[in-house]
Design an enzyme around this catalytic site. Structure first.
Site, PDB file in Angstrom:
ATOM      1  N   ARG A  54       0.837  -1.214   0.000  1.00 15.27           N
ATOM      2  CA  ARG A  54       0.000   0.000   0.000  1.00 15.27           C
ATOM      3  C   ARG A  54       0.865   1.256   0.000  1.00 15.27           C
ATOM      4  O   ARG A  54       0.444   2.322  -0.434  1.00 15.27           O
ATOM      5  CB  ARG A  54      -0.976  -0.018   1.186  1.00 15.27           C
ATOM      6  CG  ARG A  54      -1.835   1.227   1.282  1.00 15.27           C
ATOM      7  CD  ARG A  54      -3.163   1.035   2.023  1.00 15.27           C
ATOM      8  NE  ARG A  54      -3.102   0.203   3.196  1.00 15.27           N
ATOM      9  CZ  ARG A  54      -2.497   0.551   4.344  1.00 15.27           C
ATOM     10  NH1 ARG A  54      -1.923   1.721   4.456  1.00 15.27           N
ATOM     11  NH2 ARG A  54      -2.489  -0.273   5.362  1.00 15.27           N
ATOM     12  N   TYR A 104     -15.854  16.776 -16.415  1.00 19.61           N
ATOM     13  CA  TYR A 104     -16.251  15.367 -16.402  1.00 19.61           C
ATOM     14  C   TYR A 104     -17.249  15.160 -15.262  1.00 19.61           C
ATOM     15  O   TYR A 104     -17.049  15.648 -14.158  1.00 19.61           O
ATOM     16  CB  TYR A 104     -14.982  14.527 -16.210  1.00 19.61           C
ATOM     17  CG  TYR A 104     -15.202  13.110 -15.779  1.00 19.61           C
ATOM     18  CD1 TYR A 104     -15.813  12.188 -16.624  1.00 19.61           C
ATOM     19  CD2 TYR A 104     -14.787  12.675 -14.528  1.00 19.61           C
ATOM     20  CE1 TYR A 104     -15.997  10.875 -16.226  1.00 19.61           C
ATOM     21  CE2 TYR A 104     -14.966  11.366 -14.124  1.00 19.61           C
ATOM     22  CZ  TYR A 104     -15.580  10.474 -14.978  1.00 19.61           C
ATOM     23  OH  TYR A 104     -15.749   9.182 -14.571  1.00 19.61           O
ATOM     24  N   ASP A 176      -6.660  18.643 -15.315  1.00 20.59           N
ATOM     25  CA  ASP A 176      -7.017  17.293 -15.738  1.00 20.59           C
ATOM     26  C   ASP A 176      -6.829  17.255 -17.253  1.00 20.59           C
ATOM     27  O   ASP A 176      -7.612  17.841 -17.998  1.00 20.59           O
ATOM     28  CB  ASP A 176      -8.459  16.977 -15.335  1.00 20.59           C
ATOM     29  CG  ASP A 176      -8.888  15.552 -15.697  1.00 20.59           C
ATOM     30  OD1 ASP A 176      -8.292  14.972 -16.629  1.00 20.59           O
ATOM     31  OD2 ASP A 176      -9.834  15.035 -15.058  1.00 20.59           O
ATOM     32  N   LYS A 201      -7.876   5.974 -19.627  1.00 22.13           N
ATOM     33  CA  LYS A 201      -8.254   6.420 -20.972  1.00 22.13           C
ATOM     34  C   LYS A 201      -7.067   6.318 -21.933  1.00 22.13           C
ATOM     35  O   LYS A 201      -6.500   5.255 -22.079  1.00 22.13           O
ATOM     36  CB  LYS A 201      -8.832   7.836 -20.893  1.00 22.13           C
ATOM     37  CG  LYS A 201      -9.815   8.058 -19.740  1.00 22.13           C
ATOM     38  CD  LYS A 201     -11.135   7.329 -19.926  1.00 22.13           C
ATOM     39  CE  LYS A 201     -12.015   7.354 -18.687  1.00 22.13           C
ATOM     40  NZ  LYS A 201     -12.326   8.689 -18.176  1.00 22.13           N
TER      41      LYS A 201
HETATM   42  C1  LIG Z   1     -12.780   9.185 -16.970  1.00 22.34           C
HETATM   43  C2  LIG Z   1     -12.316  10.489 -16.481  1.00 22.34           C
HETATM   44  C3  LIG Z   1     -11.962  10.666 -15.132  1.00 22.34           C
HETATM   45  C4  LIG Z   1     -12.134   9.568 -14.109  1.00 22.34           C
HETATM   46  O1  LIG Z   1     -11.236   8.509 -14.320  1.00 22.34           O
HETATM   47  P1  LIG Z   1     -11.523   6.997 -13.880  1.00 22.34           P
HETATM   48  O2  LIG Z   1     -10.249   6.324 -14.254  1.00 22.34           O
HETATM   49  O3  LIG Z   1     -12.721   6.526 -14.654  1.00 22.34           O
HETATM   50  O4  LIG Z   1     -11.789   6.994 -12.418  1.00 22.34           O
HETATM   51  C5  LIG Z   1     -11.477  11.902 -14.742  1.00 22.34           C
HETATM   52  N1  LIG Z   1     -11.368  12.913 -15.610  1.00 22.34           N
HETATM   53  C6  LIG Z   1     -11.712  12.787 -16.903  1.00 22.34           C
HETATM   54  C7  LIG Z   1     -11.577  13.950 -17.822  1.00 22.34           C
HETATM   55  C8  LIG Z   1     -12.194  11.580 -17.386  1.00 22.34           C
HETATM   56  O5  LIG Z   1     -12.549  11.457 -18.677  1.00 22.34           O
END
Ligand SMILES: *Cc1c(COP(=O)(O)O)cnc(C)c1O
Length: 382
Positions: A54, A104, A176, A201
């Site tokens: 962890r 998001y 982000d 992603k």
């Molecule tokens: C999908 C997404 C997230 C969240 O990510 P997860 O891996 O699904 O928890 C955060 N920000 C953006 C822009 C996203 O497309």
């Protein structure tokens, strides 16, 4: 040691130099142990001084090293998901948070959840950054969070301008950058303090990994030690199995993103000229409201994500979705296979996603096949 400075694509292909140090294999192994042995002197064995998964895992550290190299950052910490990375940054801020309107949905939902429980999170309009100035003056946030290009409205935010405004008011800027990936956008080089990814992603890129990352420019920032403690104390550590696949996926990041960007631009043009389409949102199109900002702060493409509004409403959009044979109706983005989503069916009306909007994540299929699938489906309504 070469004195030549390697390109990011080269660093990615070589997993930032991570190899198997025990046997000389060119691929670093997956390290799965949850616990690390102590010597007879009761000291921890190696230079890492770590005792439990962890806190530390070598495969996760490999993934972190690659992301740091691609972002031009000093350090990265990987989380169990992108949302875990986003919410950890929000909660690690030592004061109120200024949040871009229209992020998001997971991010805005988490923010609303924390606000209900007493957190101070205030929104601003990312297309008019004077609204950020007003929030900075009034609410004195410790952190500004932006998302660019945003998901699913494909709003582009001026990273440098947001960083300058945040810094002038003593706040940090977190970006982000999930939908762009570091292959085409490096927020730290534009003044951001932290860059966040849902590595689920485009970074991992094959729809088979759940992971998040946060990369910092200056690891001496107090928020960085808070974030590192949060990951340990809240148990949000990335799994080594996912970390291994993430490293594997990032080896081809630049190839995948280049192809997806090129296809997305072509598809955006085709859709923009189609009678069944009322509006296309893609930063690479001249008529995108922030096209000039995108052209200045992204390089090598405008991303693989676009949204378009079908002529009509939700009924027509769902009819187009239903008519697709190749593009999969599924959430998520950035994978090698094209995915489409009717966000209006998923999000509450209050987020303002138009009923006719379809979000398309363009994959690496032959672009002619993606176009044929879309135009066939659109012919059902046009
Ligand atoms: C999908 C997404 C997230 C969240 O990510 P997860 O891996 O699904 O928890 C955060 N920000 C953006 C822009 C996203 O497309």
């Amino acid at each position: 040691m070469s004195r030549h400075k390697w390109h990011p694509q080269t660093i990615a292909a070589h997993a930032a130099g991570r190899t198997d140090r025990t046997f000389g294999g060119v691929v670093a192994p997956i390290s799965v142990a949850t616990t690390f042995e102590r010597g007879a002197d009761y000291q921890l064995a190696d230079e890492t001084q770590k005792s439990y998964r962890r806190d530390f895992n070598p495969t996760v550290a490999d993934a972190e090293a690659v992301v740091s190299a691609l972002e031009g950052g000093a350090q990265t910490i990987a989380f169990a998901s992108g949302l875990s990375a986003v919410t950890s940054v929000m909660r690690a801020a030592s004061g109120p948070v200024a949040l871009q309107r229209g992020t998001y949905y997971g991010t805005s939902s988490a923010a609303a959840f924390y606000v209900e429980r007493g957190a101070k999170i205030v929104e601003f309009d990312p297309t008019h950054l004077t609204t950020l100035d007003a929030v900075l003056a009034r609410d004195k946030p410790a952190l500004v969070h932006i998302e660019t290009p945003s998901n699913p409205l494909i709003t582009v935010v001026d990273i440098k301008s947001a960083a300058d405004r945040a810094h002038a008011a003593g706040a940090l800027l977190a970006v982000d950058g999930t939908t762009a990936t570091p292959a085409i956008q490096q927020p730290l080089s534009l003044g951001a303090d932290l860059v966040i990814h849902s590595a689920t992603k485009g970074l991992a890129g094959h729809s088979d990994v759940l992971a998040g990352t946060v990369t910092v420019a200056d690891p001496d920032l107090p928020i960085w030690s808070t974030l590192k403690s949060m990951r340990v104390l809240e148990g949000a550590m990335l799994s080594p199995w996912d970390a291994f696949l993430l490293v594997r996926g990032m080896r081809t990041l630049h190839l995948r993103i280049r192809e997806m960007n090129r296809s997305a631009l072509h598809i955006a043009h085709v859709l923009a000229g189609h009678p069944g389409v009322a509006r296309v949102r893609y930063p690479g199109l001249q008529d995108h409201p922030q096209h000039a900002i995108a052209a200045a702060q992204m390089s090598g493409g405008f991303g693989s994500l676009l949204s378009f509004e079908v002529a009509g409403g939700a009924h027509e959009a769902l009819a187009v979705c239903a008519g697709l044979n190749l593009i999969k109706r599924a959430t998520s983005l950035g994978g090698v296979e094209s995915l489409i989503e009717h966000r209006h069916s998923i999000e509450p009306a209050s987020t303002g996603v138009p009923p006719a909007l379809l979000r398309l994540s363009v994959g690496i299929e032959a672009v002619e096949d993606i176009v044929a699938d879309l135009t066939d489906a659109l012919s059902a309504i046009a």
